[in-house]
Design an enzyme around this catalytic site. Structure first.
Site, PDB file in Angstrom:
ATOM      1  N   HIS A  35      -0.761  16.138  80.027  1.00  0.00           N
ATOM      2  CA  HIS A  35       0.485  15.581  79.491  1.00  0.00           C
ATOM      3  C   HIS A  35       1.010  16.500  78.392  1.00  0.00           C
ATOM      4  O   HIS A  35       0.306  16.809  77.423  1.00  0.00           O
ATOM      5  CB  HIS A  35       0.221  14.173  78.946  1.00  0.00           C
ATOM      6  CG  HIS A  35       1.442  13.442  78.509  1.00  0.00           C
ATOM      7  ND1 HIS A  35       2.295  12.795  79.385  1.00  0.00           N
ATOM      8  CD2 HIS A  35       1.968  13.253  77.279  1.00  0.00           C
ATOM      9  CE1 HIS A  35       3.277  12.239  78.716  1.00  0.00           C
ATOM     10  NE2 HIS A  35       3.118  12.512  77.424  1.00  0.00           N
ATOM     11  N   MET A 139       6.808   3.869  76.876  1.00  0.00           N
ATOM     12  CA  MET A 139       6.320   4.261  75.552  1.00  0.00           C
ATOM     13  C   MET A 139       5.762   3.022  74.856  1.00  0.00           C
ATOM     14  O   MET A 139       6.491   2.043  74.653  1.00  0.00           O
ATOM     15  CB  MET A 139       7.448   4.856  74.711  1.00  0.00           C
ATOM     16  CG  MET A 139       7.913   6.238  75.135  1.00  0.00           C
ATOM     17  SD  MET A 139       6.599   7.443  75.378  1.00  0.00           S
ATOM     18  CE  MET A 139       5.820   7.458  73.752  1.00  0.00           C
ATOM     19  N   GLY A 144       7.183  10.477  68.996  1.00  0.00           N
ATOM     20  CA  GLY A 144       7.318  11.458  67.918  1.00  0.00           C
ATOM     21  C   GLY A 144       5.983  11.982  67.422  1.00  0.00           C
ATOM     22  O   GLY A 144       5.876  13.141  67.056  1.00  0.00           O
ATOM     23  N   PHE A 145       4.976  11.115  67.430  1.00  0.00           N
ATOM     24  CA  PHE A 145       3.692  11.509  66.842  1.00  0.00           C
ATOM     25  C   PHE A 145       2.523  10.929  67.628  1.00  0.00           C
ATOM     26  O   PHE A 145       2.642   9.832  68.189  1.00  0.00           O
ATOM     27  CB  PHE A 145       3.604  11.024  65.387  1.00  0.00           C
ATOM     28  CG  PHE A 145       4.742  11.524  64.544  1.00  0.00           C
ATOM     29  CD1 PHE A 145       4.703  12.799  63.996  1.00  0.00           C
ATOM     30  CD2 PHE A 145       5.875  10.741  64.354  1.00  0.00           C
ATOM     31  CE1 PHE A 145       5.780  13.275  63.245  1.00  0.00           C
ATOM     32  CE2 PHE A 145       6.951  11.208  63.605  1.00  0.00           C
ATOM     33  CZ  PHE A 145       6.902  12.485  63.051  1.00  0.00           C
ATOM     34  N   GLY A 146       1.419  11.662  67.621  1.00  0.00           N
ATOM     35  CA  GLY A 146       0.177  11.136  68.174  1.00  0.00           C
ATOM     36  C   GLY A 146      -0.492  10.237  67.142  1.00  0.00           C
ATOM     37  O   GLY A 146      -0.079  10.172  65.984  1.00  0.00           O
ATOM     38  N   GLY A 147      -1.505   9.516  67.583  1.00  0.00           N
ATOM     39  CA  GLY A 147      -2.344   8.749  66.671  1.00  0.00           C
ATOM     40  C   GLY A 147      -1.728   7.479  66.108  1.00  0.00           C
ATOM     41  O   GLY A 147      -2.203   6.953  65.105  1.00  0.00           O
ATOM     42  N   GLY A 176       0.937   6.153  74.398  1.00  0.00           N
ATOM     43  CA  GLY A 176       0.951   5.831  72.973  1.00  0.00           C
ATOM     44  C   GLY A 176      -0.083   4.796  72.577  1.00  0.00           C
ATOM     45  O   GLY A 176      -0.077   3.674  73.095  1.00  0.00           O
ATOM     46  N   GLY A 177      -1.003   5.186  71.713  1.00  0.00           N
ATOM     47  CA  GLY A 177      -1.986   4.241  71.194  1.00  0.00           C
ATOM     48  C   GLY A 177      -3.009   3.780  72.219  1.00  0.00           C
ATOM     49  O   GLY A 177      -3.591   2.699  72.078  1.00  0.00           O
ATOM     50  N   GLY A 197      -3.829  10.930  73.685  1.00  0.00           N
ATOM     51  CA  GLY A 197      -3.926  12.114  72.832  1.00  0.00           C
ATOM     52  C   GLY A 197      -5.135  12.015  71.926  1.00  0.00           C
ATOM     53  O   GLY A 197      -6.176  12.616  72.156  1.00  0.00           O
TER      54      GLY A 197
HETATM   55  C1  DX5 Z   1       4.200  10.367  71.396  1.00  0.00           C
HETATM   56  C2  DX5 Z   1       3.768  11.197  72.581  1.00  0.00           C
HETATM   57  C3  DX5 Z   1       2.426  10.815  73.089  1.00  0.00           C
HETATM   58  C4  DX5 Z   1       1.324  10.970  72.092  1.00  0.00           C
HETATM   59  C5  DX5 Z   1       0.187  10.087  72.449  1.00  0.00           C
HETATM   60  O1  DX5 Z   1       5.512  10.652  71.104  1.00  0.00           O
HETATM   61  O2  DX5 Z   1       4.672  11.052  73.653  1.00  0.00           O
HETATM   62  O3  DX5 Z   1       2.127  11.454  74.309  1.00  0.00           O
HETATM   63  O4  DX5 Z   1       0.876  12.297  72.010  1.00  0.00           O
HETATM   64  O5  DX5 Z   1      -0.778  10.205  71.468  1.00  0.00           O
HETATM   65  P1  DX5 Z   1      -1.818   9.040  71.178  1.00  0.00           P
HETATM   66  O6  DX5 Z   1      -2.590   8.794  72.439  1.00  0.00           O
HETATM   67  O7  DX5 Z   1      -2.652   9.624  70.095  1.00  0.00           O
HETATM   68  O8  DX5 Z   1      -1.041   7.829  70.753  1.00  0.00           O
HETATM   69 ZN    ZN Z   2       4.105  11.731  75.753  1.00  0.00          ZN
END
Ligand code: DX5
Ligand code: ZN
Length: 218
Positions: A35, A139, A144-147, A176-177, A197
């Site tokens: 991904h 989503m 925007g962000f991982g974690g 996400g999450g 992620g």
């Molecule tokens: C968020 C990204 C996700 C993110 C997932 O905007 O699209 O792909 O990297 O990360 P986790 O699994 O850590 O929530």
């Molecule tokens: Zn993604």
């Protein structure tokens, strides 16, 4: 049913200094897709990478590149991502006033066409493209962000989308999450592809972290 669950590690949480090695490692650890989160600092409040990085990674693995475009506009760049080596190209419904056309353009390059919905976007936004889409990406965080933490209200949306999809050959993906706990919930709701992620790259052996997300029956 659960036998077909796929895991798509998000390289957003990988060590960027060792990106090629990281992709090779999750490939060897048994992931199904890679991904790739593309962000423009405009549609989402973060910036990542574009086609040149994807092109460099292409020879590293044969696993499909699941390219998640969080960019607005996306349409002028679709060909660049197709040529860089994407296998699935997903655009956001909120970033595209001509979604139907974008999906046709993606398929015209011989790629799978995906559409993603932000947490606040209802499933009805994709009803008109159900016969033109190969993947729907829900989503379960604000992109925007991982974690970030999983947003539970998305479970009902996943259930409703599963119902809407019916027998169509559309993959239902969640992003996400996702961790071992939320993975079980989204699979129960009908998701078949899980993006992860932090849960994969956040620590531990990748074979173990990927296996922990799959249902026991897999
Ligand atoms: C968020 C990204 C996700 C993110 C997932 O905007 O699209 O792909 O990297 O990360 P986790 O699994 O850590 O929530
Ligand atoms: Zn993604």
């Amino acid at each position: 049913m659960t036998k077909m669950v796929k895991i798509a590690p998000s390289i957003l949480s990988a060590d960027f200094a060792r990106l090629g090695e990281e992709v090779r490692a999750v490939d060897a650890a048994g992931c199904d897709y890679i991904h790739v989160d593309v962000m423009d600092g405009h549609f989402v409040p973060n910036l990542t990478f574009g086609p040149p990085v994807i092109k460099c990674l292409r020879p590293v693995t044969k696993k499909p590149f699941d390219v998640h475009l969080m960019i607005n506009p996306a349409q002028p760049y679709l060909q660049d991502y197709a040529e860089a080596g994407a296998d699935i190209i997903t655009v956001h419904v909120e970033a595209d006033p001509h979604l139907d056309r974008s999906l046709q353009v993606i398929r015209s390059f011989g790629k799978k066409a995906g559409v993603s919905l932000n947490p606040g976007t209802p499933e009805s936004a994709v009803e008109h493209v159900l016969d033109k889409v190969d993947l729907i990406l829900v989503m379960s965080v604000n992109p925007g962000f991982g974690g970030q933490s999983f947003i539970p209200s998305q479970l009902k949306k996943i259930e409703r989308l599963r119902e809407m999809i019916g027998d169509r050959p559309i993959e239902l993906e969640v992003d996400g999450g996702i961790n071992a706990e939320t993975a079980a919930d989204v699979i129960a709701a009908g998701a078949k592809v899980l993006v992860a992620g932090n849960a994969v790259f956040g620590g531990g052996d990748y074979t173990d972290t990927i296996a922990a997300l799959r249902p026991a029956a897999n």
